[in-house]
Design a protein around this motif. Structure first.
Motif, short mmCIF file in Angstrom:
data_model
loop_
_atom_site.label_atom_id
_atom_site.label_comp_id
_atom_site.label_asym_id
_atom_site.label_seq_id
_atom_site.Cartn_x
_atom_site.Cartn_y
_atom_site.Cartn_z
N THR A 110 0.84 -1.20 0.00
CA THR A 110 0.00 0.00 0.00
C THR A 110 0.87 1.25 0.00
O THR A 110 0.60 2.21 -0.72
CB THR A 110 -0.94 0.00 1.22
N VAL A 111 1.92 1.24 0.81
CA VAL A 111 2.87 2.35 0.83
C VAL A 111 3.50 2.54 -0.55
O VAL A 111 3.60 3.66 -1.07
CB VAL A 111 3.96 2.12 1.90
N VAL B 73 -3.52 7.56 -7.45
CA VAL B 73 -4.07 6.76 -6.34
C VAL B 73 -3.98 7.54 -5.04
O VAL B 73 -4.94 7.60 -4.27
CB VAL B 73 -3.31 5.43 -6.23
N ALA B 74 -2.82 8.17 -4.80
CA ALA B 74 -2.65 8.93 -3.57
C ALA B 74 -3.67 10.06 -3.48
O ALA B 74 -4.25 10.32 -2.42
CB ALA B 74 -1.23 9.49 -3.50
N ALA B 75 -3.89 10.75 -4.60
CA ALA B 75 -4.85 11.86 -4.60
C ALA B 75 -6.26 11.36 -4.32
O ALA B 75 -7.04 12.02 -3.62
CB ALA B 75 -4.80 12.58 -5.95
N GLN B 76 -6.60 10.18 -4.84
CA GLN B 76 -7.94 9.64 -4.62
C GLN B 76 -8.15 9.26 -3.15
O GLN B 76 -9.22 9.51 -2.58
CB GLN B 76 -8.14 8.42 -5.52
N HIS C 108 -9.97 13.62 7.42
CA HIS C 108 -9.59 13.71 8.83
C HIS C 108 -9.18 12.33 9.33
O HIS C 108 -9.78 11.31 8.94
CB HIS C 108 -10.75 14.24 9.69
N PHE C 109 -8.18 12.31 10.22
CA PHE C 109 -7.65 11.04 10.74
C PHE C 109 -7.56 11.10 12.26
O PHE C 109 -7.20 12.12 12.84
CB PHE C 109 -6.27 10.75 10.16
N VAL C 110 -7.87 9.95 12.87
CA VAL C 110 -7.71 9.77 14.32
C VAL C 110 -6.91 8.49 14.51
O VAL C 110 -7.25 7.46 13.92
CB VAL C 110 -9.07 9.65 15.04
N LEU D 17 2.92 5.05 6.31
CA LEU D 17 1.62 4.96 5.66
C LEU D 17 0.72 6.12 6.08
O LEU D 17 0.04 6.73 5.24
CB LEU D 17 0.96 3.62 6.02
N LEU D 18 0.72 6.46 7.36
CA LEU D 18 -0.09 7.57 7.85
C LEU D 18 0.33 8.88 7.18
O LEU D 18 -0.53 9.68 6.78
CB LEU D 18 0.05 7.68 9.37
N ASP D 19 1.63 9.11 7.05
CA ASP D 19 2.11 10.32 6.38
C ASP D 19 1.63 10.39 4.94
O ASP D 19 1.29 11.47 4.43
CB ASP D 19 3.64 10.38 6.42
N LEU D 20 1.59 9.24 4.25
CA LEU D 20 1.11 9.22 2.87
C LEU D 20 -0.39 9.49 2.81
O LEU D 20 -0.88 10.16 1.89
CB LEU D 20 1.44 7.87 2.23
N TRP D 21 -1.14 8.97 3.77
CA TRP D 21 -2.57 9.28 3.81
C TRP D 21 -2.79 10.78 4.00
O TRP D 21 -3.66 11.38 3.38
CB TRP D 21 -3.23 8.53 4.96
#
Length: 740
Positions: free
Chosen positions: A215-216, A225-228, A235-237, A251-255
């Motif tokens: 995924t990374v 894909v990243a833009a989608q 928002h992330f928790v 992975l979180l940084d990429l999200w």
């Protein structure tokens, strides 16, 4: 005080139940601050039992209700399927359905499955459940001899390497300070690691770590894909942020893609999975990575009594350089000092027993007494350092006729009787036709499959079947209490979701579990067993960082207890064995806090005579009034039986209590944190004048002397000047204690 009544300042204001503000009702000041901070980076430092899940779920629900969050564009990430399922259940109850709450692996897998045809093409590889079979084949190809236990260790090392983003080529340099896995030297391991990867590639297979890695890779290589993904989630928790690995953080940084709509929740003092690649560094460095971040600290403990919380605080505060050979600097951030919001409870217990069987038998006796006094068995746990310790407790509980469940054994929803009950609930005509409330329907259906209101007297399979079905009945009661309009369809949906996440309901029986597997759980009564050197801390904890992690693991164990806490150790492994084992070093500050003396260790050779190097036994302390030998820690500290009259100036004692109340109010801590009543009694009796005299009083250590010594001296002086000396109580010096 509970979280539901903490916000007394809002008592006069009752918002519309449908309004966003209604979600914040009942939160304490810090929880409310966290829940109402909806924008920008937010770091919630949440101690054990402080209501972090409550704060996070109310924050999400508040954001959804106020229109700041689109529930379908918020991703809440946690570390276990059980925690994710609990979060979804709470959000549904709060009126915020649709929010994605998943583990890192589950969220990554969904994205990988969705984008694979476009980003990679072809059929996505099959995911292997276990590495051991493939590793065994790789070892045979390399003509390496390994047993199953070694293969499990090698599999764990591969998992560590992958979550640390280390390829076989990069492993060798990074592993210089690591122990050799499975008895295999690092160079041979690199060859095995590469052979394992080659086998997977040849057979079109991937493992769970590959899900994150792939995924990374897709997000890094394909901007579309990243833009989608970033368009989907705004928002992330992230819960349990102290446990993220370098790979998960990547992975979180990429999200996020450079955005700062992130809320993290964690507690560095509960970092206990470093061996899997988890690190608290990202939590500790959050404000450096996000300079605009807001930090909220949750320190009000709603789980445990003041007595339990105080011991947890003392354990962390006592951290020192454990041994001279531990030379490397180890980061130890200032721990959160918790403040209990519960009423006082029973005094925690520290006991030492002759051998493991005696220790387990004593625990079984205490559990029987707790059950007799009204504590359900499902609210009692026995926790230990390694899974191999469970057998002796299983034997003791079985002999006592006490039901138990091994956490980590057969999964609840995999049991035959549970599958049978769920099938019956889906197909029963009662479900389709009855207008009764859900709990009654469940009872009616399960009654036709052997469930009865009264528990069977026998143990074994019959009792286990009854307990499994009773857990479903209890779950129906709990959900109906939360949602009065609960329908049978909603209950079955909840069961399906819990089954998929292996989020089992409570089973009636004592829980036997390792300390690691107890993380995130809590019970009314907890027994921390086997607290000997070599087990706590574990023998292979050699470095300062490893010993620190053992201390944190013990802290996690203490904070699982709501009311009753028992800590036990044994001198010998087997009955009749030489009692050479020492209690854990972590118990020393706890004994001092409880006013207990260190246990003596008398090592007797086979002839029965004491070894020349055995420590002399400490003198037994007796009551200064009646001469009875004292065994209770509080009575030892007071030097008198609870039934004998006090020997101190009671007016001075009340004077000191009033001073303590003022100090505790200023410090915003419970009064006993300053000094216990027993310590104040001894101070009132001895009237110490010098630091040396103060330090001879049980319950007064260097830190308390430095913090309160000068004030106590002033209080004693002011009281003496206001009252004639002839009225003072007789002072009994330390050297005049009667001994036996």
């Amino acid at each position: 005080m509970t979280p539901g009544t903490a916000a007394e300042s809002t008592a006069q204001f009752r918002p519309d139940p449908a309004s966003p503000e209604a979600v914040l009702t009942g939160l304490d000041a810090e929880q409310r601050e966290a829940a109402s901070s909806l924008q920008g980076p937010l770091c919630i430092l949440a101690g054990a039992g402080t209501g972090k899940t409550r704060a996070v779920t109310h924050r999400i629900a508040y954001g959804v209700r106020s229109g700041v969050y689109d529930p379908h564009r918020l991703l809440a990430v946690t570390f276990t399927a059980r925690a994710a399922a609990e979060m979804r259940s709470r959000l549904n109850t709060l009126g915020a359905p649709g929010v994605q709450a998943r583990t890192f692996h589950a969220a990554a897998l969904r994205q990988l499955q969705y984008f694979w045809p476009v980003a990679v093409g072809g059929t996505m590889p099959e995911i292997i459940d276990h590495k051991v079979r493939l590793l065994a084949e790789a070892a045979r190809r390399l003509r390496m001899t390994t047993d199953r236990a070694a293969l499990r260790d090698l599999a764990s090392e591969i998992e560590w390497a992958k979550v640390s983003t280390l390829t076989p080529e990069g492993y060798l340099e990074a592993s210089a300070e690591r122990a050799e896995p499975g008895g295999v030297d690092h160079r041979s391991f690199v060859k095995l690691y590469q052979a394992y990867e080659d086998l997977k590639l040849d057979r079109h297979l991937i493992d769970f770590e590959d899900v994150l890695l792939l995924t990374v890779g897709i997000l890094e290589d394909d901007e579309r894909v990243a833009a989608q993904v970033r368009q989907q989630y705004r928002h992330f928790v992230v819960d349990e942020y102290q446990d993220v690995s370098p790979l998960q953080q990547r992975l979180l940084d990429l999200w996020l893609g450079g955005r700062e709509e992130l809320c993290v929740v964690g507690d560095a003092a509960q970092t206990i999975y470093s061996f899997t690649g988890a690190t608290p560094d990202y939590l500790l460095d959050f404000t450096r990575r996000h300079p605009e971040a807001r930090v909220v600290k949750l320190i009000r403990d709603y789980r445990s009594t003041p007595q339990v919380v105080q011991l947890a605080n003392v354990l962390l505060a006592d951290r020192t350089r454990e041994q001279p050979r531990l030379k490397e600097p180890a980061p130890w951030p200032d721990p959160l000092r918790l403040v209990s919001q519960r009423e006082h409870g029973p005094r925690p217990s520290i006991t030492q027993h002759e051998d493991d069987d005696a220790e387990a038998g004593w625990i079984a006796e205490q559990i029987a007494a707790l059950q007799e006094a009204g504590t359900p068995l499902s609210e009692i746990a026995v926790l230990y350092r390694t899974n191999g310790q469970s057998q002796v407790f299983e034997q003791a509980l079985s002999s006592a006729g006490i039901s138990y469940q091994l956490r980590g054994s057969e999964r609840f929803f995999s049991r035959a009787e549970v599958r049978e009950a769920m099938a019956a609930l889906r197909t029963s005509a009662l479900v389709a036709e009855s207008e009764d409330e859900v709990p009654k329907i469940i009872r009616d259906v399960l009654s036709s499959h052997g469930w009865h209101k009264e528990a069977p007297q026998s143990t074994g399979a019959v009792r286990e079947r009854w307990e499994s079905m009773s857990a479903l009945v209890a779950l129906a009661d709990d959900l109906h209490a939360e949602r009065e309009e609960l329908t049978m369809r909603q209950f079955l949906t909840e069961l399906e979701e819990r089954s998929a996440a292996q989020h089992a309901p409570t089973v009636e029986g004592v829980t036997l579990a390792s300390l690691h597997s107890a993380k995130g759980l809590e019970w009314d009564a907890v027994f921390l067993a086997g607290l000997n050197e070599g087990l706590m801390p574990i023998t292979f904890a050699k470095t300062q960082a490893e010993v620190d992690e053992e201390r944190r693991l013990f802290y996690v164990g203490i904070t699982r207890a709501r009311r009753h806490l028992y800590m036990t150790s044994a001198r010998a492994r087997h009955s009749g064995g030489r009692g050479t084992r020492s209690p854990s070093r972590f118990l020393r500050p706890l004994r001092r806090e409880l006013g207990m003396e260190e246990p003596t260790r008398r090592i007797a050779p086979s002839g029965g005579r004491l070894s020349p190097n055995a420590r002399p036994a400490k003198r037994a302390v007796t009551c200064a009034s009646c001469g009875t030998v004292l065994t209770d820690g509080t009575e030892v500290k007071r030097r008198r039986c609870a039934t004998c009259p006090p020997r101190y100036d009671e007016q001075l004692f009340e004077h000191l209590r009033q001073w303590r109340a003022e100090v505790s109010q200023q410090m915003e801590v419970p009064a006993f944190v300053v000094f216990t009543d027993a310590t104040l009694e001894v101070i009132a009796e001895r009237r110490p004048r010098t630091d040396e005299e103060f330090l001879r009083i049980p319950g007064v250590g260097p830190r308390k002397l430095e913090k309160h010594g000068a004030q106590v001296k002033e209080q004693l002086a002011s009281y003496s000047s206001a009252k004639p000396r002839g009225h003072e109580a007789e002072t009994v010096e330390e050297g005049h204690d009667r001994v036996q």
